[in-house]
Design a protein around this motif. Sequence first.
Motif, short mmCIF file in Angstrom:
data_model
loop_
_atom_site.label_atom_id
_atom_site.label_comp_id
_atom_site.label_asym_id
_atom_site.label_seq_id
_atom_site.Cartn_x
_atom_site.Cartn_y
_atom_site.Cartn_z
N GLY A 164 0.81 -1.22 0.00
CA GLY A 164 0.00 0.00 0.00
C GLY A 164 0.84 1.26 0.00
N ILE A 165 1.81 1.35 0.92
CA ILE A 165 2.62 2.57 1.00
C ILE A 165 3.58 2.66 -0.18
CG2 ILE A 165 4.34 1.48 2.50
CD1 ILE A 165 3.20 5.20 2.42
N THR A 166 4.01 1.54 -0.74
CA THR A 166 4.92 1.56 -1.89
C THR A 166 4.29 2.24 -3.09
OG1 THR A 166 6.12 -0.41 -1.16
CG2 THR A 166 6.22 0.11 -3.50
N VAL A 167 2.98 2.10 -3.26
CA VAL A 167 2.33 2.76 -4.40
C VAL A 167 1.67 4.08 -4.00
CG1 VAL A 167 2.03 0.62 -5.67
CG2 VAL A 167 0.20 1.37 -4.13
N ILE A 297 8.96 2.66 -0.62
CA ILE A 297 8.01 2.72 0.50
C ILE A 297 7.69 4.17 0.87
CG2 ILE A 297 8.41 0.41 1.35
CD1 ILE A 297 10.29 1.51 3.49
N GLY A 298 7.66 4.50 2.17
CA GLY A 298 7.33 5.84 2.63
C GLY A 298 7.71 5.95 4.09
N GLY A 299 7.68 7.16 4.62
CA GLY A 299 7.98 7.37 6.03
C GLY A 299 6.82 6.96 6.92
N ILE A 300 7.03 7.05 8.22
CA ILE A 300 6.02 6.61 9.18
C ILE A 300 4.75 7.47 9.09
CG2 ILE A 300 5.49 6.27 11.62
CD1 ILE A 300 7.40 4.20 10.40
N ALA A 301 4.92 8.79 9.03
CA ALA A 301 3.75 9.67 8.96
C ALA A 301 2.94 9.41 7.69
CB ALA A 301 4.18 11.14 9.03
N GLU A 302 3.63 9.22 6.58
CA GLU A 302 2.93 8.97 5.32
C GLU A 302 2.26 7.60 5.32
OE1 GLU A 302 3.81 10.20 0.81
OE2 GLU A 302 5.22 8.71 1.58
N THR A 303 2.88 6.62 5.98
CA THR A 303 2.27 5.30 6.07
C THR A 303 0.98 5.35 6.89
OG1 THR A 303 4.45 4.27 5.90
CG2 THR A 303 2.66 2.89 6.68
N GLN A 304 0.98 6.13 7.97
CA GLN A 304 -0.25 6.30 8.74
C GLN A 304 -1.30 7.03 7.92
OE1 GLN A 304 -0.85 5.17 12.20
NE2 GLN A 304 -2.81 5.42 11.14
#
Length: 351
Positions: A164-167, A297-304
């Motif tokens: 999910g975060i990778t895209v 991927i993405g950072g923690i804030a963006e993953t949330q």
Amino acid sequence: MPTHIKAVGTTEARKPLEVMDIARRDLQPDDVQFQVLYCGICHSDLHQVHNDFGGSSFPMVPGHEIVGRVTAVGSDVKSFKVGDLAAVGCIVDSCGHCPACRHDLEQFCEGEEGTTLSFNTPDKYMGGMTYGGFSQTYVCKEQYTLHVPESLDLAAAAPLLCAGITVYSPLKHWGAGAGKTVGIVGIGGLGHVAIKIAKAMGAHVVVFATSAAKVDDAKRLGAHEAVLSTDPEQMKAFASKVDIIIDTVSAKHEVNAYLNLLAIDGSLVLVGLPAEPLEVGAFNVVKGRRSFSGSNIGGIAETQEMLNFCAEHDIVADIELINADQINEAFERLEKNDVRYRFVIDMSTLA
């Protein structure tokens, strides 16, 4: 004293995975401990177990799409309590002070030790290497632990922690939305989620698939249009018309055919990890001021943010739920791309 738990891992490259005992660290003041309920199987787990890119360390417990329920919290933890849902993706620590970390880009940490991943990177607390989510429990710093919206199907949400975060990250970064045409190359674990997220962002979604069956599935998943990439006439119809292309293919492939589909200032963003170099023709990027880019991927804030977005739009992965004793079979099938579209392990079956 460290807690000993059961996990599924391997002691050497390409050896079948088996049940083993591992240790989890004592709870630190800023730690969250949770029972692992579900863990997705990512293609990168397979690469690591096979040591395809070199650098794998054994014994290894894979798994970085981890969803569970909190069983204990450290004395300084503020945002989690026992009974809450929790998740861990790829990142479990970083230096916290380099330019990347200060801008919520922990995946690009420039500190001396770099990003600590959820498995197969040096463990700052226990020594040795980190062990992943193919296990009964996980312990992670609160700062790197994610909240799972209650509305999401937990098993089907697990792959969002990586796929999910990778895209999501490149779709957001390159401005997918209303008025933009987004192309998706490859319908697998990444591509099928990219279709759903890009459509929810308001973009016009076009999928480029290698078979008629995948064309049909792309439409089922919500794509506005689907193109058979082996048909030159169908491909020609999209020349210079696509604003953003998310390329999820992890094998050597002809990227120039897709670069030629980009509109002026368009970007092709590689999120797959081919083991071999890809050749790019100069004129295919010079014409139209096109870009060939990458994202990781993405950072923690963006993953949330991604998890909240997926909850708002009812987006989860299409999964096949398996028991812990089916992991080796799942790895064999994954190597043949025989999955629609993500395996997820029910970790309660790890007796």
